[in-house]
Design a protein around this motif. Structure first.
Motif, mmCIF file in Angstrom:
data_model
loop_
_atom_site.group_PDB
_atom_site.id
_atom_site.type_symbol
_atom_site.label_atom_id
_atom_site.label_comp_id
_atom_site.label_asym_id
_atom_site.label_seq_id
_atom_site.Cartn_x
_atom_site.Cartn_y
_atom_site.Cartn_z
ATOM 1 N N PRO A 115 0.827 -1.213 0.000
ATOM 2 C CA PRO A 115 0.000 0.000 0.000
ATOM 3 C C PRO A 115 0.859 1.259 0.000
ATOM 4 N N GLN A 116 0.401 2.262 -0.725
ATOM 5 C CA GLN A 116 1.106 3.536 -0.758
ATOM 6 C C GLN A 116 0.776 4.315 0.513
ATOM 7 N N THR A 117 1.803 4.888 1.107
ATOM 8 C CA THR A 117 1.612 5.565 2.388
ATOM 9 C C THR A 117 1.699 7.080 2.277
ATOM 10 N N SER A 118 1.914 7.599 1.072
ATOM 11 C CA SER A 118 2.047 9.043 0.911
ATOM 12 C C SER A 118 0.984 9.570 -0.041
ATOM 13 N N ALA A 119 0.389 10.698 0.331
ATOM 14 C CA ALA A 119 -0.588 11.341 -0.549
ATOM 15 C C ALA A 119 0.086 12.006 -1.737
ATOM 16 N N PHE A 120 1.422 12.062 -1.733
ATOM 17 C CA PHE A 120 2.169 12.733 -2.795
ATOM 18 C C PHE A 120 2.811 11.732 -3.757
ATOM 19 N N ILE A 121 2.373 10.478 -3.711
ATOM 20 C CA ILE A 121 3.027 9.424 -4.465
ATOM 21 C C ILE A 121 2.949 9.647 -5.967
ATOM 22 N N MET A 122 1.959 10.387 -6.443
ATOM 23 C CA MET A 122 1.793 10.589 -7.878
ATOM 24 C C MET A 122 2.537 11.812 -8.404
ATOM 25 N N ARG A 123 3.268 12.499 -7.547
ATOM 26 C CA ARG A 123 3.986 13.687 -8.018
ATOM 27 C C ARG A 123 5.051 13.299 -9.039
ATOM 28 N N ARG A 124 5.078 14.038 -10.139
ATOM 29 C CA ARG A 124 6.046 13.776 -11.196
ATOM 30 C C ARG A 124 6.919 14.989 -11.512
ATOM 31 N N LEU A 142 12.448 23.125 -2.555
ATOM 32 C CA LEU A 142 12.596 22.352 -3.779
ATOM 33 C C LEU A 142 11.846 21.038 -3.639
ATOM 34 N N VAL A 143 10.972 20.764 -4.578
ATOM 35 C CA VAL A 143 10.274 19.480 -4.635
ATOM 36 C C VAL A 143 11.033 18.579 -5.604
ATOM 37 N N ALA A 144 11.548 17.469 -5.094
ATOM 38 C CA ALA A 144 12.300 16.514 -5.915
ATOM 39 C C ALA A 144 11.524 15.204 -5.962
ATOM 40 N N PRO A 145 10.716 14.984 -6.997
ATOM 41 C CA PRO A 145 9.916 13.765 -7.079
ATOM 42 C C PRO A 145 10.755 12.575 -7.522
ATOM 43 N N LYS A 146 10.140 11.424 -7.591
ATOM 44 C CA LYS A 146 10.830 10.226 -8.060
ATOM 45 C C LYS A 146 11.153 10.358 -9.544
ATOM 46 N N CYS A 173 19.234 31.738 1.991
ATOM 47 C CA CYS A 173 20.097 31.414 3.123
ATOM 48 C C CYS A 173 20.035 29.932 3.463
ATOM 49 N N GLY A 174 19.151 29.209 2.806
ATOM 50 C CA GLY A 174 19.031 27.785 3.066
ATOM 51 C C GLY A 174 18.015 27.167 2.120
ATOM 52 N N TYR A 175 17.852 25.859 2.236
ATOM 53 C CA TYR A 175 16.973 25.130 1.325
ATOM 54 C C TYR A 175 16.136 24.130 2.109
ATOM 55 N N VAL A 176 14.891 23.961 1.664
ATOM 56 C CA VAL A 176 14.009 22.927 2.191
ATOM 57 C C VAL A 176 13.795 21.927 1.066
ATOM 58 N N LEU A 177 14.243 20.705 1.261
ATOM 59 C CA LEU A 177 14.133 19.673 0.236
ATOM 60 C C LEU A 177 12.915 18.807 0.537
ATOM 61 N N ASP A 178 11.924 18.877 -0.334
ATOM 62 C CA ASP A 178 10.661 18.161 -0.155
ATOM 63 C C ASP A 178 10.727 16.846 -0.930
ATOM 64 N N LEU A 179 10.863 15.737 -0.212
ATOM 65 C CA LEU A 179 10.969 14.414 -0.829
ATOM 66 C C LEU A 179 9.705 13.582 -0.638
#
Length: 257
Positions: A115-124, A142-146, A173-179
């Motif tokens: 089962p997929q556990t993330s609501a963001f699994i379809m992000r491309r 930054l959003v870095a999808p699969k 001054c910094g970065y937030v990496l959204d995985l």
């Protein structure tokens, strides 16, 4: 007398005509044994697999296979039996379609689906957003999808991440990496695209079933450099001429937290 001579000549001719070559008999068990030997040697969880039970199942399935197309289901059963959730059969689309046309189902239809556990699994798509932290400071999200596969798609993925980091460097001054939703795939477009954050020397390697580790590549100036081993060079590299992103620590606008 003439008739006897003719019959004798025909008999001699029959003896000299080579027999028609027989098609080799398909041996699914032999192919299964080769696959089992490779899996036992290479599988990371090899020591935890009930090999007698798995081999019996694989041999039974191989005995029903008519040709190499039928063997796809046998190989899928073998890899599913490893229990690592990360081993599967990859074939060209035409082979998958041929199996489906013959059997009316996919060759790996019985494989477990987790089962997929993330609501963001379809992000491309990649995404970039500025995050205000105060009157003179901001970070970059930054959003870095699969990403899967290589070639032009891998290069575009790596280039997109790197360009975003380079463009944001003067003011961030910094970065937030959204995985979120990134379940993996091709590691190298991700690493090369994010190399400004990782720096030179980030290494990637392997650990085999015995626990032995080997490093086969590292990052240098935004490119993946092969250190050792037979692997081909990764396809994603930073384009020449792009500016090197300024580290956040050297940004005069960066706060001191």
């Amino acid at each position: 007398m003439i008739r006897k001579a003719a019959l004798a000549a025909m008999a001699m001719l029959a003896l000299t005509v080579p027999a028609a070559a027989q098609a080799p008999v398909f041996d699914g068990r032999a192919l299964a044994d080769q696959a089992i030997a490779t899996a036992r040697r290479e599988a990371y969880r090899s020591g935890k697999v009930d090999w007698p039970a798995l081999e019996a199942k694989v041999h039974a399935a191989a005995g029903q296979a008519r040709d190499e197309l039928d063997m796809l289901a046998v190989y899928a059963q073998l890899l599913e039996g490893l229990g690592d959730g990360h081993s599967f059969v990859q074939v060209p689309d035409d082979r998958r379609k041929a199996y489906l046309a013959r059997h009316g189902r996919e060759f790996d239809a019985t494989a477990a689906h987790y089962p997929q556990t993330s609501a963001f699994i379809m992000r491309r798509d990649q995404a970039f957003q500025r995050l205000k932290l105060g009157p003179r400071a901001e970070a970059t999200i930054l959003v870095a999808p699969k990403v899967f596969g290589g070639g032009a798609g891998a290069k575009a993925y790596a280039n997109g991440l790197y360009r975003a980091l380079a463009d944001a460097a003067p003011t961030s001054c910094g970065y937030v990496l959204d995985l979120r939703g990134n379940v993996g795939g091709n590691l190298w477009p991700m690493l090369t695209g994010l190399s400004p954050l990782l720096g030179d020397g980030f290494a990637s390697g392997e650990e085999d079933a015995s626990g032995a580790r080997s490093v086969y590549a590292n990052l240098k100036s935004g490119a993946a450099v092969i250190a050792a081993g037979p692997r081909p060079a990764p396809s994603a590299r930073r384009p020449m001429g792009w500016p090197a992103p300024t580290p956040a620590s050297s940004n005069p606008m960066a706060p001191t937290w």
